[in-house]
Design an enzyme around this catalytic site. Sequence first.
Site, PDB file in Angstrom:
ATOM      1  N   GLU A 141      13.963   3.583  -7.449  1.00  0.00           N
ATOM      2  CA  GLU A 141      14.127   5.044  -7.380  1.00  0.00           C
ATOM      3  C   GLU A 141      15.252   5.541  -8.292  1.00  0.00           C
ATOM      4  OE1 GLU A 141      14.240   6.000  -3.189  1.00  0.00           O
ATOM      5  OE2 GLU A 141      12.069   5.745  -3.030  1.00  0.00           O
ATOM      6  N   GLU A 244       7.521   0.760  -1.281  1.00  0.00           N
ATOM      7  CA  GLU A 244       8.190   1.067  -0.016  1.00  0.00           C
ATOM      8  C   GLU A 244       7.364   2.101   0.719  1.00  0.00           C
ATOM      9  OE1 GLU A 244      12.081   2.627  -0.459  1.00  0.00           O
ATOM     10  OE2 GLU A 244      12.929   0.830  -1.391  1.00  0.00           O
TER      11      GLU A 244
END
Length: 321
Positions: A141, A244
């Site tokens: 991220e 995720e």
Amino acid sequence: MQFLSSFVFAALALLPLSAMAVDEAASEIASSTKPASTNGTLSFCLGVKHADGTCKYTDDYLADFEVLAPYTNMIRTYATSDCNTLEYLLPALAQSPYNFSAILGVWPTDDAHYDLEKQALMQYLPQYGVDHVRAITVGSEVLYRNDLPADVLAERIYDVRGLVQQKLGFDVPVGTADSWNLWAGGSGDVVITASDFIMSNDFPYWQGQNTSNMTNTFISDTLAALERVQSVKGTNNVTFWVGETGWPTDGPSYGEADATVDIASEFFQEALCNIRRKGIDIFFFEAFDEDWKGDSSSVEPYFGAMYSNRTLKYNLNCTSE
């Protein structure tokens, strides 16, 4: 979602698809990744700290693998040097009787940290080999948090690939993980081009979705990310994981999303099992609660499929058809 604070996803969410559209979308995913008869795998994101915040050692990872073994034989981590991860994880992978493998993480910021990460690769990969190393992610991220511009992240992916594949001589794929909307929206195209594989992270909880919308949202998000990856790569034959996803079991609500064990179990059965049946591999965030992250005023400690004492919260076998 490692190191992720509660940013607002809701404005970036795609409109939920109808049930028919979701089924069609999932069929498209299956035809693009694996034969329809092949279920996607379940793997786990694994923290490197105990509940009190102290670092894990080899015996701790072996204990983790023992309780995870009925459900998976693969985990992913986020850094190589933090908590001396490679020094203790790689021996555990080699010693475990359950044939575990790992997707290792390299943290690409800041420069000093990044250098330590590469030094760990250079020290421990030659020492222990890569028989149990499935792949390496450069960052998690990074684009979502604006830690690095996309072109700089791409350069670091090329850098780590050169280190691992050319300098060290290991045939290990190198890619990255980021939020689904960064892939779907096109701002990560240069990173997709640089990567051997892509992981797409998606948390309908952080989009404030209730139980009526969480599954449709998850599938439509995942499809949008996958379609963009395929478009940029110019082929349907791409290596793509859900990097995720999960649902907190305690802590405050977020929009219409409540954090309970029952809803987390429902999300697992309805969203995750559904997409796995269509051939998509997933990494569940995360294996165990991480109590050190906070208290009941936050959901961050409570994404584990198991409590921090390694006891199961809910059924991790897919039951619904």
